[in-house]
Write a protein that holds these residues in place. Structure first.
Motif, PDB file in Angstrom:
ATOM      1  N   ALA A 150       0.875  -1.179   0.000  1.00 18.22           N
ATOM      2  CA  ALA A 150       0.000   0.000   0.000  1.00 18.22           C
ATOM      3  C   ALA A 150       0.906   1.221   0.000  1.00 18.22           C
ATOM      4  CB  ALA A 150      -0.914   0.012   1.217  1.00 18.22           C
ATOM      5  N   TYR A 151       0.629   2.153  -0.883  1.00 15.46           N
ATOM      6  CA  TYR A 151       1.456   3.353  -0.978  1.00 15.46           C
ATOM      7  C   TYR A 151       1.161   4.285   0.199  1.00 15.46           C
ATOM      8  CZ  TYR A 151       1.548   1.622  -5.785  1.00 15.46           C
ATOM      9  OH  TYR A 151       1.665   0.823  -6.900  1.00 15.46           O
TER      10      TYR A 151
ATOM     11  N   TYR B 243       0.172   7.359   2.213  1.00 17.43           N
ATOM     12  CA  TYR B 243      -0.713   8.477   1.848  1.00 17.43           C
ATOM     13  C   TYR B 243      -1.539   8.180   0.597  1.00 17.43           C
ATOM     14  CZ  TYR B 243       2.881  10.767   4.710  1.00 17.43           C
ATOM     15  OH  TYR B 243       3.777  11.079   5.704  1.00 17.43           O
ATOM     16  N   GLY B 244      -1.360   7.016   0.005  1.00 22.35           N
ATOM     17  CA  GLY B 244      -2.031   6.694  -1.250  1.00 22.35           C
ATOM     18  C   GLY B 244      -1.355   7.288  -2.465  1.00 22.35           C
ATOM     19  N   TYR B 245      -0.199   7.917  -2.271  1.00 21.58           N
ATOM     20  CA  TYR B 245       0.472   8.607  -3.371  1.00 21.58           C
ATOM     21  C   TYR B 245       1.290   7.636  -4.216  1.00 21.58           C
ATOM     22  CZ  TYR B 245      -0.341  12.807  -0.498  1.00 21.58           C
ATOM     23  OH  TYR B 245      -0.895  13.805   0.259  1.00 21.58           O
ATOM     24  N   SER B 246       1.006   7.624  -5.512  1.00 21.13           N
ATOM     25  CA  SER B 246       1.836   6.863  -6.439  1.00 21.13           C
ATOM     26  C   SER B 246       1.854   7.608  -7.767  1.00 21.13           C
ATOM     27  CB  SER B 246       1.313   5.432  -6.619  1.00 21.13           C
ATOM     28  OG  SER B 246       0.140   5.413  -7.410  1.00 21.13           O
TER      29      SER B 246
ATOM     30  N   ALA C   2      -3.929   1.794  -3.768  1.00 19.16           N
ATOM     31  CA  ALA C   2      -3.966   3.241  -3.694  1.00 19.16           C
ATOM     32  C   ALA C   2      -5.049   3.588  -2.661  1.00 19.16           C
ATOM     33  CB  ALA C   2      -4.296   3.819  -5.060  1.00 19.16           C
ATOM     34  N   VAL C   3      -5.647   4.760  -2.773  1.00 19.91           N
ATOM     35  CA  VAL C   3      -6.822   5.098  -1.965  1.00 19.91           C
ATOM     36  C   VAL C   3      -7.976   5.301  -2.935  1.00 19.91           C
ATOM     37  CG1 VAL C   3      -7.849   6.648  -0.279  1.00 19.91           C
ATOM     38  CG2 VAL C   3      -5.432   6.064  -0.106  1.00 19.91           C
TER      39      VAL C   3
ATOM     40  N   ALA D  41      -2.660  -0.424  -8.637  1.00 16.45           N
ATOM     41  CA  ALA D  41      -3.333   0.809  -8.204  1.00 16.45           C
ATOM     42  C   ALA D  41      -4.784   0.488  -7.862  1.00 16.45           C
ATOM     43  CB  ALA D  41      -3.253   1.880  -9.285  1.00 16.45           C
ATOM     44  N   VAL D  42      -4.996  -0.460  -6.983  1.00 22.51           N
ATOM     45  CA  VAL D  42      -6.345  -0.881  -6.618  1.00 22.51           C
ATOM     46  C   VAL D  42      -6.949   0.138  -5.652  1.00 22.51           C
ATOM     47  CG1 VAL D  42      -7.732  -2.707  -5.563  1.00 22.51           C
ATOM     48  CG2 VAL D  42      -5.709  -3.298  -6.935  1.00 22.51           C
TER      49      VAL D  42
END
Length: 250
Positions: free
Chosen positions: A158-159, A161-164, A182-183, A196-197
């Motif tokens: 899991a990235y 902060y959800g940042y990718s 992701a988020v 990037a789910v």
């Protein structure tokens, strides 16, 4: 997507801290409505009303409050661990955790209880702002530590902060991750990038009615409209910031 399960969280985690009683009620609702929780890596396994329960960061309150509820219902879940934040990280300590963190022993106990352990970087940086060498180190160090301590492959991520970005996702694939979260605050449809789910955020303020609606896939866009607009706008800012940094550093 959960973070902390805490009745009195510190200020830095308050918005994303779900009260233990609310969490227990949410898990009861999933059971009552016939959902089948599966680990993140098994998202595509045929199941009746599959749902993935994830926890980011690796806070100690997962062991205190979430694990007993999950174990009592026989629910699997996935915990994405920031290895440098762990309570007994020792010489590997890195970054600044916001609250008490799991220990390696608790991570192993969770894994032995059927909880999937995934990576969440080593020091919890904004991965999309790192240069290539630092990005590779964050991804591979976390994965290597988890695999060494658990004695099993770790292929989910899991990235922070959800940042990718496309560059971060390529780096994740090269590091050996086959699936990543992701988020995005959207439902995970059949046609999705496995690296990037999207996930739906559960907050301290998520009411029982809202939780019930979104897990059934109703009113998701309306419920998370503000989050999604902010995410898209900030993504443009972040791409520009990274590009400007590259120019400045040359």
């Amino acid at each position: 997507m959960y973070h902390s399960i805490h009745a009195r969280p510190p200020a830095g985690t308050a918005d994303l801290a779900v009260h233990p009683e609310a969490f227990a009620d949410q898990m009861a609702l999933l059971a009552e409505r016939g959902f089948t929780p599966v680990p993140f890596s098994a998202l595509d396994t045929p199941a009746r009303k599959p749902i993935v329960i994830t926890f980011d960061d690796g806070y100690a309150d997962f062991h205190d409050h979430a694990l007993p509820v999950l174990a009592g219902r026989g629910f699997p879940a996935t915990v994405f661990v920031t290895t440098g934040w762990l309570a007994d990280a020792g010489a590997d300590a890195a970054g600044r955790p916001l609250d008490r963190m799991l220990s390696w022993g608790q991570v192993r106990e969770a894994a032995a209880s059927g909880i999937e352990i995934g990576g969440h970087s080593h020091s919890h940086p904004q991965l999309d702002q790192l240069r290539d060498a630092a990005l590779r180190e964050e991804l591979t160090r976390s994965k290597g530590l988890l695999e060494d301590r658990l004695g099993r492959e770790v292929a989910t991520l899991a990235y922070p902060y959800g940042y990718s970005s496309a560059r971060v996702r390529r780096a994740a694939r090269r590091a050996g991750y086959t699936a990543a979260c992701a988020v995005a605050n959207a439902l995970a449809g059949a046609r999705r990038d496995p690296l990037a789910v999207p996930r739906l955020t559960v907050r301290a303020t998520t009411s029982p009615e809202t939780f019930a609606r979104v897990v059934e896939g109703r009113s998701v866009t309306r419920t998370y409209l503000r989050d999604r607009m902010l995410t898209k706008g900030y993504a443009v800012v972040r791409r520009s910031r990274y590009a400007a940094g590259r120019v400045t550093s040359r």
